[in-house]
Design a protein around this motif. Structure first.
Motif, mmCIF file in Angstrom:
data_model
loop_
_atom_site.group_PDB
_atom_site.id
_atom_site.type_symbol
_atom_site.label_atom_id
_atom_site.label_comp_id
_atom_site.label_asym_id
_atom_site.label_seq_id
_atom_site.Cartn_x
_atom_site.Cartn_y
_atom_site.Cartn_z
ATOM 1 N N LEU A 97 41.525 33.371 37.180
ATOM 2 C CA LEU A 97 40.526 34.063 38.007
ATOM 3 C C LEU A 97 39.351 34.607 37.194
ATOM 4 C CD1 LEU A 97 42.767 35.977 40.584
ATOM 5 C CD2 LEU A 97 41.704 33.737 40.830
ATOM 6 N N ILE A 98 39.629 35.293 36.073
ATOM 7 C CA ILE A 98 38.551 35.790 35.218
ATOM 8 C C ILE A 98 38.914 35.471 33.759
ATOM 9 C CG2 ILE A 98 37.821 37.617 36.790
ATOM 10 C CD1 ILE A 98 39.352 39.600 35.061
ATOM 11 N N SER A 99 37.940 35.619 32.867
ATOM 12 C CA SER A 99 38.164 35.278 31.460
ATOM 13 C C SER A 99 39.134 36.264 30.811
ATOM 14 C CB SER A 99 36.834 35.305 30.701
ATOM 15 O OG SER A 99 36.327 36.633 30.650
ATOM 16 N N ASN A 100 39.742 35.839 29.716
ATOM 17 C CA ASN A 100 40.634 36.728 28.964
ATOM 18 C C ASN A 100 39.877 37.940 28.425
ATOM 19 O OD1 ASN A 100 42.867 35.148 29.423
ATOM 20 N ND2 ASN A 100 42.792 34.109 27.436
ATOM 21 N N GLU A 101 38.594 37.727 28.071
ATOM 22 C CA GLU A 101 37.779 38.845 27.589
ATOM 23 C C GLU A 101 37.569 39.871 28.690
ATOM 24 O OE1 GLU A 101 37.333 35.430 25.046
ATOM 25 O OE2 GLU A 101 37.052 35.646 27.216
ATOM 26 N N GLY A 102 37.341 39.367 29.917
ATOM 27 C CA GLY A 102 37.188 40.265 31.058
ATOM 28 C C GLY A 102 38.460 41.037 31.333
ATOM 29 N N LYS A 103 39.597 40.363 31.221
ATOM 30 C CA LYS A 103 40.887 41.029 31.410
ATOM 31 C C LYS A 103 41.063 42.142 30.390
ATOM 32 C CE LYS A 103 43.125 36.707 32.895
ATOM 33 N NZ LYS A 103 43.338 36.955 34.317
ATOM 34 N N GLU A 104 40.708 41.844 29.125
ATOM 35 C CA GLU A 104 40.874 42.832 28.061
ATOM 36 C C GLU A 104 40.026 44.076 28.311
ATOM 37 O OE1 GLU A 104 42.982 43.057 25.749
ATOM 38 O OE2 GLU A 104 43.886 41.081 25.918
ATOM 39 N N ARG A 105 38.797 43.881 28.782
ATOM 40 C CA ARG A 105 37.937 45.035 29.058
ATOM 41 C C ARG A 105 38.542 45.914 30.143
ATOM 42 N NH1 ARG A 105 33.793 41.189 28.707
ATOM 43 N NH2 ARG A 105 33.563 41.144 30.978
ATOM 44 N N ILE A 106 39.035 45.267 31.195
ATOM 45 C CA ILE A 106 39.641 46.025 32.298
ATOM 46 C C ILE A 106 40.912 46.723 31.838
ATOM 47 C CG2 ILE A 106 40.668 45.858 34.591
ATOM 48 C CD1 ILE A 106 38.882 43.381 35.061
ATOM 49 N N ARG A 107 41.766 45.987 31.120
ATOM 50 C CA ARG A 107 43.030 46.554 30.624
ATOM 51 C C ARG A 107 42.770 47.764 29.719
ATOM 52 N NH1 ARG A 107 47.650 42.824 28.836
ATOM 53 N NH2 ARG A 107 48.109 41.491 30.629
ATOM 54 N N GLN A 108 41.787 47.616 28.815
ATOM 55 C CA GLN A 108 41.502 48.688 27.861
ATOM 56 C C GLN A 108 41.052 49.955 28.578
ATOM 57 O OE1 GLN A 108 42.032 48.433 24.432
ATOM 58 N NE2 GLN A 108 41.771 50.645 24.586
ATOM 59 N N LYS A 109 40.198 49.785 29.559
ATOM 60 C CA LYS A 109 39.706 50.967 30.273
ATOM 61 C C LYS A 109 40.826 51.610 31.083
ATOM 62 C CE LYS A 109 36.016 52.742 33.199
ATOM 63 N NZ LYS A 109 34.735 52.488 33.883
ATOM 64 N N ILE A 110 41.668 50.804 31.716
ATOM 65 C CA ILE A 110 42.799 51.353 32.475
ATOM 66 C C ILE A 110 43.722 52.134 31.553
ATOM 67 C CG2 ILE A 110 44.875 50.777 33.788
ATOM 68 C CD1 ILE A 110 43.381 48.362 34.918
ATOM 69 N N SER A 111 44.030 51.561 30.375
ATOM 70 C CA SER A 111 44.922 52.223 29.419
ATOM 71 C C SER A 111 44.330 53.539 28.929
ATOM 72 C CB SER A 111 45.203 51.298 28.227
ATOM 73 O OG SER A 111 45.903 50.147 28.640
ATOM 74 N N ASN A 112 43.026 53.541 28.674
ATOM 75 C CA ASN A 112 42.369 54.753 28.186
ATOM 76 C C ASN A 112 42.388 55.864 29.226
ATOM 77 O OD1 ASN A 112 41.782 53.491 25.772
ATOM 78 N ND2 ASN A 112 39.695 52.933 26.354
ATOM 79 N N LEU A 113 42.225 55.492 30.499
ATOM 80 C CA LEU A 113 42.132 56.495 31.554
ATOM 81 C C LEU A 113 43.486 56.929 32.102
ATOM 82 C CD1 LEU A 113 39.097 55.116 33.629
ATOM 83 C CD2 LEU A 113 39.117 57.068 32.060
ATOM 84 N N SER A 114 44.444 56.013 32.116
ATOM 85 C CA SER A 114 45.709 56.317 32.793
ATOM 86 C C SER A 114 46.928 56.313 31.891
ATOM 87 C CB SER A 114 45.948 55.301 33.914
ATOM 88 O OG SER A 114 46.244 54.025 33.372
ATOM 89 N N GLY A 115 46.803 55.701 30.719
ATOM 90 C CA GLY A 115 47.964 55.596 29.848
ATOM 91 C C GLY A 115 48.875 54.442 30.207
ATOM 92 N N CYS A 116 48.463 53.623 31.170
ATOM 93 C CA CYS A 116 49.262 52.456 31.555
ATOM 94 C C CYS A 116 49.343 51.485 30.380
ATOM 95 C CB CYS A 116 48.633 51.729 32.743
ATOM 96 S SG CYS A 116 48.727 52.622 34.299
ATOM 97 N N THR A 117 50.491 50.849 30.241
ATOM 98 C CA THR A 117 50.665 49.849 29.192
ATOM 99 C C THR A 117 50.755 48.457 29.800
ATOM 100 O OG1 THR A 117 53.069 50.131 29.259
ATOM 101 C CG2 THR A 117 51.840 51.460 27.658
ATOM 102 N N PHE A 118 50.341 47.470 29.020
ATOM 103 C CA PHE A 118 50.373 46.082 29.474
ATOM 104 C C PHE A 118 51.145 45.234 28.466
ATOM 105 C CE2 PHE A 118 46.546 47.840 31.367
ATOM 106 C CZ PHE A 118 46.623 47.381 32.677
ATOM 107 N N SER A 119 51.720 44.166 28.958
ATOM 108 C CA SER A 119 52.391 43.217 28.081
ATOM 109 C C SER A 119 51.355 42.386 27.331
ATOM 110 C CB SER A 119 53.299 42.277 28.888
ATOM 111 O OG SER A 119 54.317 43.000 29.554
ATOM 112 N N SER A 120 51.671 42.052 26.090
ATOM 113 C CA SER A 120 50.816 41.132 25.347
ATOM 114 C C SER A 120 50.997 39.734 25.934
ATOM 115 C CB SER A 120 51.203 41.130 23.869
ATOM 116 O OG SER A 120 52.515 40.584 23.721
#
Length: 236
Positions: A97-120
């Motif tokens: 659906l979107i680029s891996n770079e786009g995913k990383e930007r979204i994931r990073q901001k979510i983690s910074n704001l909420s503390g949510c973790t993601f799988s590598s």
């Protein structure tokens, strides 16, 4: 959510109204008018604080139809609980659906704001079910943070409208087919054809529900994450 906010009216009440029109017309055609007059007279004691029986029935139908839209139509396209909904897939490496770079930007901001973790990417391959659960939980945080947004609400309404409209195929089909047969028997071909077309429209939406909902859901998810990324940068 307020009972009469924009989403409730456009995505819940209007689709239900459009779906039940043929069924109501059919009931008026096949049941004698005397019955309706007697019914109104007999249930007049139920009218409390100017709330009519028709209003109560409509509210009930809205709840039923929206439950069908969520639990039947949506799950048939996106899986149980919407596990394959684009808001989840966009956060997964395997989701596309979107680029891996786009995913990383979204994931990073979510983690910074909420503390949510993601799988590598490797962890996602080893345990895709857990990775999907993490993404789904994170998307819930984003929806809560963005809220209605500037444009997100419009795409959410559009998706909800069609999902709930398609869910009304049960009574729209019964009503449309019944009215078509009734008017055809009584020689009113124009109305018979009109209700046949009504039925065909609903049938086509049901047949192509996956294509319709996947496209609308993607537009909603894309808008949601764009507003999430740029909401604090003055760009929407």
């Amino acid at each position: 959510m307020k009972p009469w906010d924009e989403y409730e009216i456009k995505a819940r009440y209007i689709p239900t109204f459009l779906s039940v029109v043929p069924l109501v017309q059919l009931l008026l055609l096949i049941i004698d008018k005397t019955f309706w007059l007697e019914l109104i007279s007999n249930i007049s004691w139920m009218l409390i604080a100017n709330v009519s029986l028709s209003f109560i029935i409509m509210l009930s139908l809205v709840q039923i139809q929206c439950s069908l839209g969520k639990g039947w139509i949506e799950e048939s396209v996106f899986g149980k609980g919407g596990e394959r909904f684009p808001t989840t897939n966009m956060l997964l490496y395997a989701g596309g659906l979107i680029s891996n770079e786009g995913k990383e930007r979204i994931r990073q901001k979510i983690s910074n704001l909420s503390g949510c973790t993601f799988s590598s990417q490797l962890e996602e391959k080893k345990d895709p079910a857990n990775a999907r659960l993490q993404a789904r939980e994170a998307s819930g945080f984003v929806r809560a943070l963005v809220g209605q947004g500037r444009m997100t609400i419009q795409y959410n309404i559009r998706y909800g409208f069609f999902r709930n409209l398609i869910a009304g195929i049960i009574w729209s089909s019964i009503g449309s087919i019944g009215c078509s047969v009734f008017y055809a028997i009584n020689g009113n071909l124009k109305l018979a054809i009109s209700f046949t077309i009504y039925f065909i429209i609903y049938l086509m939406m049901f047949i192509f529900k996956r294509t319709i909902l996947e496209n609308l859901a993607f537009l909603y998810a894309d808008t949601l994450y764009n507003e999430f990324l740029y909401q604090n940068k003055g760009v929407n």
